[in-house]
Design a protein around this motif. Sequence first.
Motif, short mmCIF file in Angstrom:
data_model
loop_
_atom_site.label_atom_id
_atom_site.label_comp_id
_atom_site.label_asym_id
_atom_site.label_seq_id
_atom_site.Cartn_x
_atom_site.Cartn_y
_atom_site.Cartn_z
N SER A 121 0.77 -1.44 -0.07
CA SER A 121 0.02 0.14 -0.04
C SER A 121 0.96 1.10 -0.04
O SER A 121 0.45 2.33 -0.38
N GLU A 122 2.20 1.15 0.33
CA GLU A 122 3.17 2.18 0.48
C GLU A 122 3.15 3.00 -0.93
O GLU A 122 3.92 3.86 -1.16
N VAL A 123 2.62 2.08 -2.04
CA VAL A 123 2.94 2.85 -3.58
C VAL A 123 1.97 3.98 -3.85
O VAL A 123 2.02 4.82 -4.44
N TYR A 124 0.79 3.95 -2.69
CA TYR A 124 -0.14 5.13 -2.82
C TYR A 124 0.64 6.42 -1.93
O TYR A 124 0.04 7.50 -2.08
N GLY A 125 1.72 6.19 -1.08
CA GLY A 125 2.40 7.38 -0.48
C GLY A 125 1.49 7.81 0.77
O GLY A 125 0.72 7.12 1.29
N ASP A 126 1.48 9.06 0.76
CA ASP A 126 0.37 9.90 1.76
C ASP A 126 -0.62 10.23 1.04
O ASP A 126 -0.67 11.28 0.27
N PRO A 127 -1.62 9.45 0.82
CA PRO A 127 -2.82 9.59 -0.31
C PRO A 127 -3.69 10.72 -0.11
O PRO A 127 -4.10 11.19 0.86
N GLU A 128 -3.80 11.10 -1.15
CA GLU A 128 -4.97 12.31 -1.25
C GLU A 128 -6.30 11.64 -1.98
O GLU A 128 -7.33 12.48 -2.02
N GLY A 138 -1.03 7.54 -6.59
CA GLY A 138 -0.18 7.89 -5.52
C GLY A 138 0.19 9.12 -5.44
O GLY A 138 0.22 10.08 -6.14
N ASN A 139 0.82 9.46 -4.16
CA ASN A 139 1.40 10.73 -3.83
C ASN A 139 2.69 10.39 -3.06
O ASN A 139 2.61 10.47 -1.74
N VAL A 140 3.84 10.28 -3.57
CA VAL A 140 4.74 9.56 -3.08
C VAL A 140 6.22 10.61 -3.24
O VAL A 140 6.38 11.17 -4.22
N ASN A 141 6.63 10.83 -1.97
CA ASN A 141 8.12 11.61 -2.00
C ASN A 141 9.19 10.74 -2.75
O ASN A 141 9.58 9.77 -2.08
N LEU A 273 6.13 12.83 14.94
CA LEU A 273 5.55 12.05 13.74
C LEU A 273 6.85 11.86 12.83
O LEU A 273 7.41 12.92 12.49
N PRO A 274 7.29 10.65 12.40
CA PRO A 274 8.25 10.51 11.42
C PRO A 274 7.93 11.16 9.86
O PRO A 274 6.75 11.40 9.57
N GLU A 275 8.86 11.73 9.31
CA GLU A 275 8.72 12.36 8.11
C GLU A 275 8.03 11.30 6.96
O GLU A 275 8.31 10.24 6.98
N ASP A 276 7.04 12.08 6.26
CA ASP A 276 6.28 11.22 5.17
C ASP A 276 5.71 10.02 5.63
O ASP A 276 5.06 9.30 5.01
N ASP A 277 5.17 10.12 6.96
CA ASP A 277 4.40 9.06 7.69
C ASP A 277 2.94 9.24 7.16
O ASP A 277 2.12 10.31 7.16
N PRO A 278 2.35 8.31 6.46
CA PRO A 278 1.03 8.64 5.91
C PRO A 278 -0.08 9.05 6.95
O PRO A 278 -0.06 8.30 8.05
#
Length: 323
Positions: A121-128, A138-141, A273-278
């Motif tokens: 599911s991390e392929v979606y990043g921090d999803p919008e 996705g919304n991935v850094n 909160l860790p960086e880029d944590d969804p």
Amino acid sequence: MINYFRKTALITGGAGFIGSHLCDRLINDGYSVLCVDNYFTGSRDSIAHLLESDHFETLRHDITFPLYVEVDEIWNLACPASPIHYQRDPVQTTKVSIMGAINMLGLAKRLGCKIFQASTSEVYGDPEVHPQVESYTGNVNPIGPRSCYDEGKRCAETLFFDYKRKHNLEIRVARIFNTYGPRMHPADGRVVSNFIIQALKNEPITLYGDGMQTRSFCYIDDLVDGFIKLMNNDEGFQGPLNLGNPGEFTVRELAETIVELTNSKSDLVRRPLPEDDPQKRRPDISLAREKIGWEPKIPLEEGLKKTIVYFEELVRQGCERCS
């Protein structure tokens, strides 16, 4: 009596949490299993109960290097999957996702066999988009601390579908959402294992951020059932397919439930909160219901009780990894 007509399944990452349960299931379903693992995060303890089986063998190997074996199908699960582990050596994480996929796809091409990719599911990043559907890109850094895993898995999916288009390879791609159960690595830094161990030891339970970020938790037996149904679906549906439990809980709710189930005296404490944590994570499993007739059956509380029993025994034994 040995059944010489059993199919042989290669499972990379077979000594890991999910991989070991897949080994169990396939052997019970009448397969012979070749478990390949370099033990970076996998554990021999997870497969020790299988070592006496006539239908199970292990091979220590890093799939960033080619592998030459004869099998009937390939399940590619090899990759550290928790931030603590995949950030320990981010370059190696990227390599196992991409080079490992290339090597396993090359093997499948040579053998003319079906191959399964454990994506995430991390392929979606921090999803919008919420809940996440397979068509969402996705919304991935691409340059953050989680990118080695997120982008590595995204590239692996690209490779699988390019091999499908160019070489007509029969592929299956599953996007795994948060999964839990017995045999989780006790030091993987994930919320379920962290919270259970902290609660059992009556230590403060660490919430990152305000604890209001949401997750969905799928019990391991349900996930493996989804794997099997996707791999063997009669219509040849290849994915990508979300596999996860659509029930959505805040991390705080999870912590409070575990405290109650363990009768713990633990308090909840907050950490940055860790960086880029969804902030949100929940699968839309409409496609899984439609294409393979799958949905999870085990409620969170029931699965947590089974998982707590496993960790109670580890803590009782004084497991070093539980400290």
